[in-house]
Design a protein around this motif. Structure first.
Motif, PDB file in Angstrom:
ATOM      1  N   ALA A  36    -110.397  -4.662 -83.621  1.00 57.37           N
ATOM      2  CA  ALA A  36    -111.358  -5.685 -83.219  1.00 57.37           C
ATOM      3  C   ALA A  36    -110.648  -6.865 -82.560  1.00 57.37           C
ATOM      4  CB  ALA A  36    -112.162  -6.156 -84.425  1.00 57.37           C
ATOM      5  N   GLU A  37    -109.555  -7.312 -83.167  1.00 55.78           N
ATOM      6  CA  GLU A  37    -108.806  -8.428 -82.595  1.00 55.78           C
ATOM      7  C   GLU A  37    -108.225  -8.051 -81.239  1.00 55.78           C
ATOM      8  OE1 GLU A  37    -105.987  -9.587 -85.553  1.00 55.78           O
ATOM      9  OE2 GLU A  37    -107.496 -10.370 -86.927  1.00 55.78           O
ATOM     10  N   GLU A  38    -107.733  -6.830 -81.127  1.00 59.10           N
ATOM     11  CA  GLU A  38    -107.190  -6.369 -79.842  1.00 59.10           C
ATOM     12  C   GLU A  38    -108.275  -6.307 -78.777  1.00 59.10           C
ATOM     13  OE1 GLU A  38    -103.550  -3.477 -81.491  1.00 59.10           O
ATOM     14  OE2 GLU A  38    -105.461  -2.618 -80.845  1.00 59.10           O
ATOM     15  N   ALA A  39    -109.451  -5.791 -79.133  1.00 57.77           N
ATOM     16  CA  ALA A  39    -110.537  -5.666 -78.159  1.00 57.77           C
ATOM     17  C   ALA A  39    -111.000  -7.033 -77.674  1.00 57.77           C
ATOM     18  CB  ALA A  39    -111.705  -4.900 -78.780  1.00 57.77           C
ATOM     19  N   CYS A  40    -111.144  -7.972 -78.592  1.00 54.49           N
ATOM     20  CA  CYS A  40    -111.559  -9.324 -78.210  1.00 54.49           C
ATOM     21  C   CYS A  40    -110.515  -9.978 -77.310  1.00 54.49           C
ATOM     22  CB  CYS A  40    -111.788 -10.183 -79.456  1.00 54.49           C
ATOM     23  SG  CYS A  40    -113.257  -9.734 -80.400  1.00 54.49           S
ATOM     24  N   TYR A  41    -109.252  -9.838 -77.675  1.00 52.46           N
ATOM     25  CA  TYR A  41    -108.191 -10.451 -76.883  1.00 52.46           C
ATOM     26  C   TYR A  41    -108.093  -9.800 -75.501  1.00 52.46           C
ATOM     27  CZ  TYR A  41    -103.653 -12.380 -75.609  1.00 52.46           C
ATOM     28  OH  TYR A  41    -102.646 -13.037 -74.951  1.00 52.46           O
ATOM     29  N   GLU A  42    -108.144  -8.476 -75.486  1.00 54.45           N
ATOM     30  CA  GLU A  42    -108.005  -7.761 -74.214  1.00 54.45           C
ATOM     31  C   GLU A  42    -109.096  -8.157 -73.231  1.00 54.45           C
ATOM     32  OE1 GLU A  42    -108.119  -3.134 -72.569  1.00 54.45           O
ATOM     33  OE2 GLU A  42    -107.617  -3.542 -74.667  1.00 54.45           O
ATOM     34  N   TYR A  95    -113.840  -8.505 -88.650  1.00 49.48           N
ATOM     35  CA  TYR A  95    -114.416  -9.849 -88.552  1.00 49.48           C
ATOM     36  C   TYR A  95    -113.504 -10.696 -87.675  1.00 49.48           C
ATOM     37  CZ  TYR A  95    -116.438 -14.240 -90.500  1.00 49.48           C
ATOM     38  OH  TYR A  95    -117.055 -15.453 -90.689  1.00 49.48           O
ATOM     39  N   VAL A  96    -114.014 -11.128 -86.544  1.00 43.61           N
ATOM     40  CA  VAL A  96    -113.228 -11.967 -85.629  1.00 43.61           C
ATOM     41  C   VAL A  96    -114.038 -13.215 -85.328  1.00 43.61           C
ATOM     42  CG1 VAL A  96    -112.041 -12.121 -83.411  1.00 43.61           C
ATOM     43  CG2 VAL A  96    -112.158  -9.919 -84.616  1.00 43.61           C
ATOM     44  N   GLY A  97    -113.559 -14.355 -85.795  1.00 42.27           N
ATOM     45  CA  GLY A  97    -114.262 -15.610 -85.554  1.00 42.27           C
ATOM     46  C   GLY A  97    -113.801 -16.328 -84.315  1.00 42.27           C
TER      47      GLY A  97
END
Length: 765
Positions: free
Chosen positions: A348-354, A465-467
């Motif tokens: 999830a963190e990778e997808a949001c950052y990418e 969970y990515v805030g």
């Protein structure tokens, strides 16, 4: 005369011995004070950090305060060389004495006091050192230290009676402060060598044992060679005590002292936004209306609901220890077992950052060359822009400090235009620069924000969970805390209300522009209205506003508000106007994702579940948490919604999911608000529901083009990137070939004509 002298000497000796016995008895029984009670001795280390643990048993991080971040490690997790090195160096006869080593004491007295040899070594055993660390405190002078010695001896004897040798060794290593906020052996292993204790090499064990003599003096970060020499002393002691051969010691002593150092921080670890969210809600107190400003009555309403309905909310103030005091998450050594899967959290963190940092942000930043008020839209007036910036300045710590110092408002504003050296964030690393605080505000406003959450519809377990993208610089949580307008992601709730009232996906409705009277004003929705008739399936697939408005006019907005409550939407300030069908209300990502679980779960909504159990420092389970469900719509209505929301991703506004290579059975909905301020996508498979929001820090920070700002472009790719990673990971239980559990032969159209009259170019949100 001679006999008399001898008698005096014996009586004097007996008197001294008797006096010492009396002193020790007095100390043992606490007559002098300063002696810990039995309960303290039985629980000597009460300042352990709380550990937050993922569903796949990964330590996500800790909660601690004032150096209390030590984490308990069991004896069987300690490497043999660490234990042997400690005994060989600090207490050779550890297994032979009962807390006091008289041989070592006599040696220390003779060599130190009589022969004045400063390097003779001390007489303290490991148990005495533990007693000193736990109970003796600091004694700055030699005289004070001498007075404390009898207390340490008595405490050591009592510790030996209460604990095994292995337990004493374990307590010693768990408690010792290795500097750099590395309290205890587990943190020390991670801080200095980025390892778990069990993985330490012999030399790494010897280094940490060497630090036990004086961690400030033998600090491997500041004094590498000095600490290396001390390490080699430990190796020599291990050889003398038979724990190493001469060849092994020589080989190890020739190696350099190599660290893999990083400073311990409570923000280290994964899912920091979730950990901070859990910390805040677990420590919450029972809401008091006097603590909420008049403008935040909605906050009081939502917190009051959470206090009554959510076991986790205010947990520390609802649950008490055996002594009657509430739990302290910083010191009580709790273990919080969460539902988060560390692998899915990483995806999830990778997808949001990418997508946000690497794709959207460069595109958005380029628009600064064509905007006068970048990062704000040129559509706002000069007055609106100035008001926004003044509000932003008043919200800063700089403004608060200067206002408290008595500086006038205009003078404070002037300081925001004075250039000053500063370090600012960038996705390439921090940058040292010189700019005005005013320009730095604008600089940080430029960064797009996002929120993401994924949960299982059948259990409510939150798996990712990515805030936001960087907690240190953008700490406001956009997963469960922040709320933004939801746009067309509201429409599935409206259409499910229609299904509950006897409609079907194939019912035809007029696709015409109409003016309605709503909220005391005339209202004409934008989008759609090209004429003719259109099926509800097609209208939802292509997010037709005109059809949604017509449907809302036939139904009752009050009914929709009531239905939203059952879907888990807690915003009490939702006006029952016709325009509600287009999502002008503020809702969090977490609430929306939870609401959509009803579509994948036979009409039953799952509340987000973040924690499965809480275990105290003694291994006792003190709280169990179970899923919470409520029926929202009938299973038949849920099946109809699946057929319509499949169309969204197969042929409608969400079809980019398919273009990105996601082939699983799924439904979803895109959402875009006015002026492209908010971009949304929420999608679900039979096993997972995930959703995300993307936008600016303020609503007037956004793309100005439909293509760039719409949910299908700005938000949807995060979902696709995440789901592709999840479905391709064979370690996870989620399968790409899973299908929705819809009864065989189910007719979503209730035997109506399935013609839907799709107009491909008619796409609105």
């Amino acid at each position: 005369m001679k006999n008399r002298v001898i008698k005096i000497m014996w009586w004097s000796f007996a008197g001294v011995v008797g006096f010492l016995i009396l002193v020790f008895v007095a100390i043992w029984n606490g007559w002098f004070g300063g002696m810990p009670d039995v309960e303290q001795l039985q629980n000597p280390i009460d300042k352990y950090a709380t550990q937050i643990i993922s569903a796949d048993d990964v330590l996500m991080g800790t909660w601690n305060r004032e150096g209390g971040n030590r984490i308990s490690v069991d004896y069987d997790e300690l490497p043999k060389d660490l234990v042997n090195g400690l005994i060989a160096t600090e207490d050779e006869r550890f297994y032979d004495h009962s807390g006091i080593d008289m041989i070592a004491i006599c040696r220390a007295v003779v060599k130190r006091l009589i022969l004045r040899q400063k390097s003779a070594g001390g007489g303290s055993t490991i148990t005495q050192q533990l007693a000193k660390q736990l109970f003796s405190g600091q004694s700055p002078t030699s005289f004070q230290r001498a007075l404390r010695k009898p207390f340490e001896w008595v405490i050591a004897l009592k510790l030996e009676r209460l604990y095994t040798k292995e337990e004493i060794i374990t307590m010693y290593l768990n408690y010792f402060d290795f500097l750099h906020n590395a309290n205890g052996i587990k943190n020390a292993s991670e801080v200095y060598f980025s390892k778990q204790p069990r993985d330490l090499t012999t030399n790494e064990c010897a280094t940490l044992v060497g630090m036990c003599k004086n961690p400030s003096y033998f600090n491997p970060v500041r004094y590498n060679e000095r600490t290396r020499d001390r390490r080699n002393v430990v190796l020599l002691q291990m050889e003398k005590n038979g724990f190493l051969t001469t060849a092994e010691r020589n080989s190890l002593a020739d190696e350099p002292l190599t660290l893999k150092f990083h400073r311990a921080d409570h923000r280290d670890g994964i899912a920091i936004y979730l950990r901070e969210y859990l910390r805040q809600i677990m420590m919450a107190k029972k809401p008091n209306p006097d603590d909420y400003p008049e403008w935040n009555s909605n906050g009081y309403y939502q917190d009051s609901l959470a206090w009554e309905q959510d076991e986790l909310y205010g947990w520390c103030n609802k649950n008490f220890k055996q002594d009657g005091t509430p739990y302290n998450i910083y010191m009580d050594g709790l273990k919080i077992y969460t539902t988060i899967d560390s692998r899915m959290q990483k995806y999830a963190e990778e997808a949001c950052y990418e997508h946000v940092a690497q794709t959207l942000q460069p595109t958005f930043s380029k628009t600064k060359y064509s905007k006068r008020r970048f990062p704000y839209s040129d559509n706002i007036t000069t007055k609106q822009y100035n008001d926004i910036m003044k509000r932003s300045m008043r919200q800063t710590e700089r403004y608060r400090v200067l206002a408290q110092s008595g500086l006038e408002e205009e003078e404070i504003y002037k300081t925001f235009h004075e250039k000053t050296p500063m370090t600012v964030f960038s996705y390439r690393g921090e940058i040292d620069t010189i700019m005005t605080p005013y320009d730095s505000l604008l600089y940080y406003k430029e960064f797009l924000r996002c929120g993401f959450m994924c949960m299982e519809p059948t259990t409510g377990a939150v798996k990712a969970y990515v805030g936001g993208l960087n907690y240190e610089h953008f700490s406001y949580d956009m997963a469960m805390v922040g709320k933004r307008q939801v746009g067309s992601t509201m429409k599935p709730f409206l259409f499910s209300l229609a299904m509950e009232n006897g409609w079907s996906p194939c019912d035809m409705v007029p696709n015409t522009k109409q003016t309605y009277f709503s909220g005391g004003e005339e209202w004409s929705p934008k989008g759609g209205g090209t004429g003719g008739m259109r099926s509800l399936r097609s209208a939802l697939a292509f997010s037709n506003n005109a059809v949604s408005a017509y449907l809302m006019s036939i139904l009752n907005p009050h009914q929709l508000v009531d239905l939203l409550r059952t879907f888990g939407i807690r915003n009490k300030n939702i006006p029952p106007y016709l325009s509600l069908c287009l999502g002008p209300c503020d809702i969090s990502v977490g609430e929306m994702v939870s609401g959509y679980t009803a579509f994948a779960n036979h009409g039953v909504r799952s509340a987000p579940m973040f924690v499965t159990k809480i275990v105290d420092s003694h291994g006792n389970v003190v709280s169990h948490f179970r899923p919470q469900f409520n029926e929202v719509i009938s299973s038949e209505s849920a099946y109809k919604m699946i057929t319509m929301m499949r169309a969204v991703v197969d042929e409608g506004t969400g079809r980019r999911v398919r273009a990105m290579g996601v082939t699983c059975d799924m439904g979803g909905k895109t959402g875009t608000t006015n002026s492209y301020s908010d971009a949304w996508f929420i999608g679900y498979t039979p096993q997972l529901v995930a959703g995300e929001w993307v936008g600016g820090d303020d609503r007037d920070i956004h793309f100005d083009s439909h293509y760039l700002g719409q949910g299908a472009h700005a938000a949807l790719p995060i979902w696709a990137l995440f789901m592709k990673k999840v479905l391709s990971d064979s370690r996870l239980p989620y399968k790409a070939n899973a299908t929705f559990d819809i009864p065989l032969g189910f007719d979503p159209c209730n035997n109506h004509d399935a013609t839907d009259g799709v107009i491909i170019n008619d796409i609105f949100e």
